[in-house]
Design an enzyme around this catalytic site. Structure first.
Site, PDB file in Angstrom:
ATOM      1  N   TYR A  94      36.949 -10.310   0.992  1.00  0.00           N
ATOM      2  CA  TYR A  94      37.945 -10.719  -0.006  1.00  0.00           C
ATOM      3  C   TYR A  94      37.486 -11.939  -0.788  1.00  0.00           C
ATOM      4  O   TYR A  94      38.289 -12.690  -1.333  1.00  0.00           O
ATOM      5  CB  TYR A  94      39.320 -10.954   0.626  1.00  0.00           C
ATOM      6  CG  TYR A  94      40.199  -9.756   0.466  1.00  0.00           C
ATOM      7  CD1 TYR A  94      40.777  -9.477  -0.773  1.00  0.00           C
ATOM      8  CD2 TYR A  94      40.417  -8.870   1.513  1.00  0.00           C
ATOM      9  CE1 TYR A  94      41.562  -8.357  -0.954  1.00  0.00           C
ATOM     10  CE2 TYR A  94      41.209  -7.740   1.336  1.00  0.00           C
ATOM     11  CZ  TYR A  94      41.781  -7.497   0.096  1.00  0.00           C
ATOM     12  OH  TYR A  94      42.550  -6.388  -0.095  1.00  0.00           O
ATOM     13  N   SER A  95      36.173 -12.140  -0.827  1.00  0.00           N
ATOM     14  CA  SER A  95      35.607 -13.345  -1.430  1.00  0.00           C
ATOM     15  C   SER A  95      35.909 -13.468  -2.931  1.00  0.00           C
ATOM     16  O   SER A  95      35.584 -12.574  -3.720  1.00  0.00           O
ATOM     17  CB  SER A  95      34.092 -13.307  -1.211  1.00  0.00           C
ATOM     18  OG  SER A  95      33.450 -14.231  -2.051  1.00  0.00           O
ATOM     19  N   ASN A  96      36.503 -14.592  -3.309  1.00  0.00           N
ATOM     20  CA  ASN A  96      36.720 -14.861  -4.731  1.00  0.00           C
ATOM     21  C   ASN A  96      35.386 -15.056  -5.443  1.00  0.00           C
ATOM     22  O   ASN A  96      35.250 -14.749  -6.628  1.00  0.00           O
ATOM     23  CB  ASN A  96      37.573 -16.122  -4.914  1.00  0.00           C
ATOM     24  CG  ASN A  96      38.974 -15.937  -4.377  1.00  0.00           C
ATOM     25  OD1 ASN A  96      39.541 -14.847  -4.460  1.00  0.00           O
ATOM     26  ND2 ASN A  96      39.550 -17.003  -3.822  1.00  0.00           N
TER      27      ASN A  96
END
Ligand SMILES: *Cc1c(COP(=O)(O)O)cnc(C)c1O
Length: 287
Positions: free
Chosen positions: A53-55
């Site tokens: 879920y890395s921005n």
């Protein structure tokens, strides 16, 4: 807000979440000079690392494409399908999933060499995009903030790797103080990491700064029911969308400190909204 009026504080939010519909927040500032360097050095692709879920991965996929570069995302954990990764794929990012034990090797040069042999040549950007080039982009953000709010006394920023905080410190002017809010538990190591990032960029902190080690509320990515409630209440009360992992924790801790009179009357305080709103999709907010 009645609370801020009562405490005689002027509180502002710097909305870097609104700079662009896809690459919201601090990640654009961190990536800008990395992507420019990749292109100048003749690379046609960039490689970086992150969680599912890395921005950072999300912003990289879009911005690499806009720079005409291919991108490869090395994703921690088992292959999964989620909205973040679907966006990244749609924007042309090639995804490689690696198990958590291997992922821990990402700072080991031998392991990185093996990885490069497998995925091919590319300009390597560290996890979270934090390197000397990132500080340069964030320094421009800091200059912009202080131009717009010359009377600023305190600036707050949520921290993961500390790259954003280091960039802010490198460009601070006057008597502003910068407060970092690590979202990792036990993030005392960030004092050193931030100094190292500044050193690598040939920069120094230009103002006083602190880290508040009580802003993790259970640790990185942990959204327990109390935090979920606090997060959604903050969004309601202030009519500002916040992400679950970073900005909601910074703001929750800030409100606690305002109640404890941590800021002198008459202060102008700004909270840096570092974006990450795509990450709201990782939490079911209806339940
Ligand atoms: C990545 C991120 C941060 C932390 O940035 P660092 O430079 O790693 O400290 C803060 N807020 C949001 C929304 C982020 O996505």
């Amino acid at each position: 807000m009645p609370l801020f009026t009562e405490k005689k504080l002027r509180v502002l939010m710097v909305r870097t979440d609104q700079i662009h519909p896809q690459i919201s927040g601090n990640k654009w500032y961190k990536l800008k000079y990395n992507l420019r360097a990749a292109r100048q050095q003749g690379y046609s692709r960039v490689i970086s690392f992150g969680g599912a879920y890395s921005n950072h991965i999300h912003a990289l996929a879009w911005s690499a494409k806009s720079f005409g570069l291919d991108s490869i995302g090395i994703i921690r954990g088992e292959s999964v399908v989620n909205p973040m990764l679907a966006d990244a794929r749609e924007w042309g990012m090639q995804l490689h999933f690696i198990d958590r034990a291997s992922y821990r090797e990402r700072h080991n040069p031998d392991w990185v060499a093996t990885l490069r042999a497998k995925v091919g040549a590319g300009f390597l950007i560290p996890e979270g995009g934090s390197n000397a080039l990132a500080l340069r982009g964030v320094a421009e953000l800091m200059a912009g903030v202080q131009n717009q709010i010359p009377e600023l006394n305190v600036l707050l920023c949520a921290c993961g790797t500390g790259g954003t905080l280091a960039g802010l410190l490198s460009a601070a002017k006057g008597h502003v103080r910068v407060e970092g809010y690590p979202v990792l538990k036990g993030a005392g190591f960030l004092y050193q990491d931030i100094e190292q990032l500044l050193f690598a960029a040939g920069a120094e902190a230009q103002c006083l700064w602190t880290l508040d080690l009580d802003a993790h509320y259970g640790g990185y990515g942990k959204i327990n029911s109390a935090h979920k409630e606090a997060w959604l209440r903050l969004e309601q009360d202030h009519q500002i969308p916040l992400d679950p992992v970073y900005t909601s924790k910074m703001m929750r801790r800030f409100i606690e400190k305002v109640h404890q009179n941590a800021y002198p009357k008459g202060s102008t305080v700004a909270l840096l909204h570092t974006g990450g709103l795509q990450g709201r999709r990782s939490v079911d907010v209806s339940a």
